[in-house]
Design a protein around this motif. Structure first.
Motif, PDB file in Angstrom:
ATOM      1  N   LEU A 167       0.853  -1.191   0.000  1.00 55.31           N
ATOM      2  CA  LEU A 167       0.000   0.000   0.000  1.00 55.31           C
ATOM      3  C   LEU A 167       0.883   1.234   0.000  1.00 55.31           C
ATOM      4  CD1 LEU A 167      -2.873  -0.445   2.651  1.00 55.31           C
ATOM      5  CD2 LEU A 167      -3.095  -0.492   0.177  1.00 55.31           C
ATOM      6  N   SER A 168       0.387   2.300  -0.595  1.00 58.74           N
ATOM      7  CA  SER A 168       1.083   3.575  -0.481  1.00 58.74           C
ATOM      8  C   SER A 168       0.637   4.272   0.802  1.00 58.74           C
ATOM      9  CB  SER A 168       0.775   4.465  -1.683  1.00 58.74           C
ATOM     10  OG  SER A 168      -0.587   4.877  -1.650  1.00 58.74           O
TER      11      SER A 168
ATOM     12  N   GLN B 245      -0.557   7.230   1.079  1.00 59.13           N
ATOM     13  CA  GLN B 245      -1.833   7.919   0.837  1.00 59.13           C
ATOM     14  C   GLN B 245      -2.998   6.944   0.863  1.00 59.13           C
ATOM     15  OE1 GLN B 245      -1.938  10.105  -2.827  1.00 59.13           O
ATOM     16  NE2 GLN B 245      -3.967  10.961  -2.455  1.00 59.13           N
ATOM     17  N   GLN B 246      -2.831   5.767   0.250  1.00 58.51           N
ATOM     18  CA  GLN B 246      -3.906   4.767   0.256  1.00 58.51           C
ATOM     19  C   GLN B 246      -4.227   4.328   1.673  1.00 58.51           C
ATOM     20  OE1 GLN B 246      -1.999   1.935  -2.370  1.00 58.51           O
ATOM     21  NE2 GLN B 246      -3.415   2.390  -4.055  1.00 58.51           N
TER      22      GLN B 246
ATOM     23  N   THR C 214      -6.078   7.051   3.524  1.00 63.55           N
ATOM     24  CA  THR C 214      -7.464   7.152   3.031  1.00 63.55           C
ATOM     25  C   THR C 214      -8.325   6.037   3.622  1.00 63.55           C
ATOM     26  OG1 THR C 214      -6.712   8.137   0.949  1.00 63.55           O
ATOM     27  CG2 THR C 214      -8.923   7.173   0.971  1.00 63.55           C
ATOM     28  N   LEU C 215      -7.793   4.809   3.615  1.00 62.34           N
ATOM     29  CA  LEU C 215      -8.548   3.676   4.162  1.00 62.34           C
ATOM     30  C   LEU C 215      -8.762   3.832   5.666  1.00 62.34           C
ATOM     31  CD1 LEU C 215      -6.863   0.708   2.250  1.00 62.34           C
ATOM     32  CD2 LEU C 215      -9.197   1.531   1.957  1.00 62.34           C
TER      33      LEU C 215
ATOM     34  N   LEU D 240      -9.949  -2.297   3.999  1.00 63.25           N
ATOM     35  CA  LEU D 240      -8.897  -2.734   3.089  1.00 63.25           C
ATOM     36  C   LEU D 240      -9.410  -3.802   2.128  1.00 63.25           C
ATOM     37  CD1 LEU D 240      -5.854  -2.781   2.316  1.00 63.25           C
ATOM     38  CD2 LEU D 240      -5.557  -4.537   4.079  1.00 63.25           C
TER      39      LEU D 240
ATOM     40  N   SER E 135     -12.037  -2.477  -0.315  1.00 60.37           N
ATOM     41  CA  SER E 135     -11.483  -1.605  -1.356  1.00 60.37           C
ATOM     42  C   SER E 135     -10.893  -2.393  -2.525  1.00 60.37           C
ATOM     43  CB  SER E 135     -10.386  -0.718  -0.758  1.00 60.37           C
ATOM     44  OG  SER E 135      -9.220  -1.489  -0.462  1.00 60.37           O
TER      45      SER E 135
ATOM     46  N   LEU F 186      -7.990  -3.317  -2.906  1.00 66.74           N
ATOM     47  CA  LEU F 186      -6.587  -2.971  -3.155  1.00 66.74           C
ATOM     48  C   LEU F 186      -5.668  -4.164  -2.850  1.00 66.74           C
ATOM     49  CD1 LEU F 186      -6.478   0.630  -1.636  1.00 66.74           C
ATOM     50  CD2 LEU F 186      -6.280   0.019  -4.049  1.00 66.74           C
TER      51      LEU F 186
END
Length: 575
Positions: free
Chosen positions: A25-26, A28-29, A32-33, A48, A51, A53
């Protein structure tokens, strides 16, 4: 604490930091989560997985490497051979963990989040054993938790059979008994544990209602899951009075009164920062009090319009209508079709610091901070109409009326919509066009309807096919599809309907529900028809010319997309 770029990371949970370090994950991600999890009052791991991702499998492998912990395939585990009675089922439910094996002073525990220090401390406190985490896929772990904690029926049979002699306890209670004696009596551990177990089961299984039903010679407990009632337990009939009394005590109802229906509320903490509301209704029957508990999850109103199942063009029409400064938006459909969630999803979008929103409901099902919610109380004279009049003296911008039941409420709501307020409400009609004629039949003047109603959306709920086990329905005859409403043109192209199968992750091949909508803006042409006193059929024909799909047509689009089955759509739209 900051990273090399000076970005604060202390607020993120250990799982998020591990995923960032592993490159899954970044920053920012993850932020956001985590913000979404805080807003929805859910866990980071839930957001998570939702999403998409990271898949459950990838998450498990990443955690195994990051924490140097072994990985296990739970499909190979026999739940019956797991060590029982080591951990409280409530602990397993709350932290989503399952004990796998004990070796000396160490306990191997399956988890999807090895960074959860609180869970480790809880297990250590309960068992006095050191914890060794074993990484498992979160979806398989959820199913094993349900199986491990056993069914509510097994729990009550064990608890009651071992610890309780109902006849010796004298469970018959009369209104003459002192309230403190009755309250003390229903604090018995077996009843408390049984009720708590079933409430947690209902929440975990995403049930909407829990029914406790007494009969002459048996007692059953049923849950409504994805719109269908399922029997989950048949406890001894002897517990019916104590169980009803226990529910009434924690719902602040009169436990001595068994002759009239009562309504109340209660709360249950299901996680470190998540509390679920329950609406309780009691009803005297021939053989005792029937109790129905409605599970009210506030996060359902925060899913957003996209999660409800609106098609892009339908969503655009709805958003355009609710963003107008005045007028009326009506949501119609039978009881249990998701009207309340749709309205609250709209209110959640409109709920801004500069807007005054007031709602009148019977009763308020979902608590939404920033919205002034009023419970209708007919006995005290606080009707929908009385609440609406009061709202208009409170400088409102947006008003939500739980239901328009009579001419007085309809008149006030329509006048409010004409005088600079946005009004949202519901009616019980079969489709959008018949809503307009229903208002006329109530006694509302046609010119008032034409001048105030912006949009009507009719809706139904259909069960979603389980994405893991659904299979193509190859043997479905072409004529059946045509009879259902598909055109020859619809049947062209590379697509096929799907049917349910059933697996460990779902109920009979279905998991969750999706909305089917008919979204009808009130255009100038439809306004002219209303003023002319046209029938619902004429209004429906004009709406079709303007591109408005019927409920059946919207449902068939969901079939074509593989979201639900043809049987579900036919059942949900069989008006």
């Amino acid at each position: 604490m900051t990273d090399d770029d000076g970005v604060a990371t202390m607020a993120l949970p250990g799982l998020a930091r591990a995923l960032i370090a592993a490159g899954a994950l970044s920053q920012q991600q993850a932020e956001t989560l985590y913000a979404r999890a805080q807003s929805h009052k859910t866990g980071f791991i839930t957001e998570l997985i939702d999403s998409a991702l990271v898949s459950p499998s990838d998450l498990a492998h990443t955690m195994s490497v990051a924490f140097a912990a072994p990985l296990i395939d739970l499909d190979a585990i026999d739940p019956q051979r797991l060590p029982h009675h080591l951990l409280d089922p409530k602990t397993c439910q709350q932290y989503r963990i399952v004990p796998l094996a004990r070796r000396g002073s160490r306990l191997s525990v399956a988890t999807a989040d090895p960074s959860d220090l609180q869970a480790a401390e809880k297990v250590k406190f309960e068992t006095q054993l050191a914890v060794d985490w074993i990484i498992a896929e979160v979806d398989k772990l959820g199913k094993l938790v349900e199986t491990y904690t056993a069914s509510a029926g097994q729990v009550i049979e064990q608890i009651v059979g071992q610890t309780f002699d109902f006849e010796a306890e004298g469970i018959e209670m009369t209104p003459a008994e002192p309230a403190d004696k009755v309250a003390a009596e229903v604090e018995d551990a077996p009843i408390v544990k049984f009720l708590q177990k079933m409430l947690l089961d209902a929440y975990t299984m995403r049930a909407s209602d829990l029914h406790f039903e007494p009969y002459e010679h048996h007692y059953r407990v049923r849950m409504r899951i994805d719109g269908q009632l399922r029997e989950i337990a048949t406890p001894p009939v002897a517990i019916k009075d104590k169980l009803a009394s226990r529910i009434k005590v924690i719902s602040k109802l009169d436990i001595a009164e068994k002759r009239v229906p009562q309504d109340g509320r209660m709360k249950l903490k299901v996680g470190p920062d998540k509390v679920i509301d329950f609406r309780v209704s009691t009803l005297p029957t021939l053989f005792g009090e029937k109790v129905v508990i409605r599970i009210l999850d506030p996060s359902s109103a925060q899913m957003g319009i996209d999660a409800l199942g609106y098609e892009p063009d339908e969503k655009d029409k709805l958003l355009a209508a609710i963003n107008r400064p005045y007028g009326m938006v009506l949501v119609t459909g039978p009881t249990g079709s998701g009207k309340t969630v749709s309205l609250y999803s709209c209110l959640n979008l409109l709920n801004q610091p500069g807007v005054n929103i007031s709602t009148a409901e019977d009763p308020a099902e979902i608590n939404l901070p920033g919205v002034n919610q009023v419970n209708v109380n007919e006995k005290a004279g606080l009707t929908f109409a009385a609440a609406l009049r009061a709202f208009l003296r409170q400088d409102p911008d947006i008003i939500m009326v739980g239901e328009i039941r009579d001419l007085e409420t309809a008149d006030i709501a329509i006048k409010a919509a004409q005088t600079g307020h946005l009004v949202l409400s519901t009616l019980h009609t079969n489709d959008a066009p018949s809503t307009l004629t229903r208002l006329v039949n109530m006694g509302v003047a046609p010119f008032n309807i034409a001048a105030s109603v912006n949009l009507i959306t009719a809706q139904r709920l259909a069960r979603r096919l389980c994405p893991k086990c659904k299979v193509p329905h190859h043997d479905l005859p072409r004529q059946v599809l045509l009879d259902a409403g598909f055109t020859e043109q619809d049947l062209e192209g590379d697509w096929q309907p799907y049917k349910p199968v059933g697996c460990s992750a779902c109920h009979d091949g279905y998991k969750g529900r999706v909305g089917i909508y008919q979204v009808m803006p009130v255009s100038e042409a439809i306004q002219q028809l209303i003023l002319r006193g046209a029938s619902a059929l004429e209004i429906a024909e004009q709406a079709r010319r303007e591109g408005v799909r019927t409920l059946r047509e919207s449902g068939l689009r969901k079939v074509k997309m593989g979201i639900t089955s043809l049987e579900e759509v036919l059942s949900a739209t069989n008006d």
